[in-house]
Design an enzyme around this catalytic site. Sequence first.
Site, short mmCIF file in Angstrom:
data_model
loop_
_atom_site.label_atom_id
_atom_site.label_comp_id
_atom_site.label_asym_id
_atom_site.label_seq_id
_atom_site.Cartn_x
_atom_site.Cartn_y
_atom_site.Cartn_z
N ASP A 167 -24.78 -33.25 16.61
CA ASP A 167 -25.17 -31.87 16.32
C ASP A 167 -26.24 -31.43 17.30
OD1 ASP A 167 -23.50 -31.81 14.14
OD2 ASP A 167 -25.06 -32.51 12.76
N PRO A 180 -35.78 -37.12 12.23
CA PRO A 180 -36.35 -35.80 12.50
C PRO A 180 -36.52 -35.45 13.97
CG PRO A 180 -38.08 -37.31 11.83
CD PRO A 180 -36.79 -38.06 11.70
N MET A 227 -35.15 -24.33 6.51
CA MET A 227 -34.92 -22.93 6.81
C MET A 227 -34.79 -22.63 8.29
SD MET A 227 -38.60 -21.20 6.07
CE MET A 227 -40.01 -21.75 7.03
N LYS A 281 -23.74 -26.12 16.97
CA LYS A 281 -23.84 -24.72 17.34
C LYS A 281 -24.90 -24.58 18.42
CE LYS A 281 -22.80 -23.14 12.70
NZ LYS A 281 -23.32 -22.46 11.51
N ALA A 294 -35.62 -34.49 7.17
CA ALA A 294 -36.68 -33.61 7.67
C ALA A 294 -37.77 -33.37 6.63
CB ALA A 294 -36.07 -32.28 8.11
#
Lengths: 262, 262
Positions: A38, A15, A172, A60, A122
């Site tokens: 990432d 995490p 989210m 990204k 997570a």
Amino acid sequence: LPAIIAKVYLVGAGPGDPELLTQKAARLLQNTDIVLHDSLVSREVLDLITPNAEIIDVGKRAGQKLLTQDEINSLLVSYAVQNKMVVRLKGGDPTIFGRAGEELDALRRANVPYEIVPGVTAATAAAAAAGISLTDRRAASQVLLTTFSRGENGKQMDWGAVTSTTSLVLYMPGAEYAEVSARLRDGGLPADLPCAIVSAASGARQMVRWSNISRLATEAKLPAPALLIVGRVAAQRAHEISEQAWAALDESPPAASTTRWI
Amino acid sequence: LPAIIAKVYLVGAGPGDPELLTQKAARLLQNTDIVLHDSLVSREVLDLITPNAEIIDVGKRAGQKLLTQDEINSLLVSYAVQNKMVVRLKGGDPTIFGRAGEELDALRRANVPYEIVPGVTAATAAAAAAGISLTDRRAASQVLLTTFSRGENGKQMDWGAVTSTTSLVLYMPGAEYAEVSARLRDGGLPADLPCAIVSAASGARQMVRWSNISRLATEAKLPAPALLIVGRVAAQRAHEISEQAWAALDESPPAASTTRWI
């Protein structure tokens, strides 16, 4: 072609807190030739990589994709073919919302040896941060790990298909709380069902906000990465967990209650 | 009463391989006064505990409960009151089927400082062992972590409440495969939906058996701890994942399809 002897390791970075890396992940980071990571991987974890390794950010950033999935797949294979040891480092655990599927396929097609090194996902880091037992037997029997992304196929996020003893954990990144709140209500979940927003679980700026489905709509947004835990287990005051405070609301079936193979 | 300054750490021991302990868990095991551990914690992990620590097995063994939950709660509090540093070591992650809820309550009631240290849960260790991406975006959008125990309230295991894009992970110590197979069929899941039984994930005797819901009924039993991954993502041949091989079977709604708050 010569046989490929180097291995590609798909490694969970956990995490954020480097102390929550597995011992195996930490060891691999200290011995690898290449790391492809990432953007979710924390700076503190990246600092553990051996200075001898080449580090490539494939994630990204500010909405801009640095590399396509196909490009990442090709890179993994091409380094392995050069017999370089590759660590493909993913936030949390590689098998949970880590997009490992296509990379595994590419490695298998190219006969590249690989190994998945699981990590702390997570969901459990957030539960730990908030002091929530996701399967508290007084209130929950199962856990649904799901996600929310604007514009995705709504059918895939069948939150109506949860029972009152399901703890729902919603990964989210960037989601609008008002929309999430509305979708949970549409799914038939009670307005006063507790939820907890956990931001930056395990990191120095970790935050937990206790709320409920109704109030969620107007909560100020916490910094990403954030995760939502929904269910009776998310009651801030533990005594509420066994009080069945929400039982009275459970009589009518939810609106979106038809479970089906879609 | 003097203030309690010792902390109780609820620590995830991960799936078995000590290399999959977090760095934090390994450090705590090397510095603690007391370890209370479940029977699911592997011998290799227990070997990392400092020789200075007292080690107490509080788990079940051959069906015989060594200590009741209340006795465990009392022990945790009483050691903390003696200002001893306590590690409560649980297989996998403490917040997933780790019975942490009651222990957290007891610690809060006694004002004992505590910290949860998340670990690698068995679900992701099993997925890693089998090379399965639980959320492969071609076949899955969410993951349901659930369990199977004979004699428990069937309503709590609402496997009908899964969509075709849900990967189901069934923690199943000691379950009968025939019964699990029947229950999954009763829940409306297609007979030829793939599943993988993973035994002793990450351990030296790790085994993966590829099957499907129908064949599961007659599979020879693998040694505990075992875990079942059910869903399109569990196709052994990766190309099947995107072939929609099971789509044709998905037209009729499952028998136990009514989702409700129970």
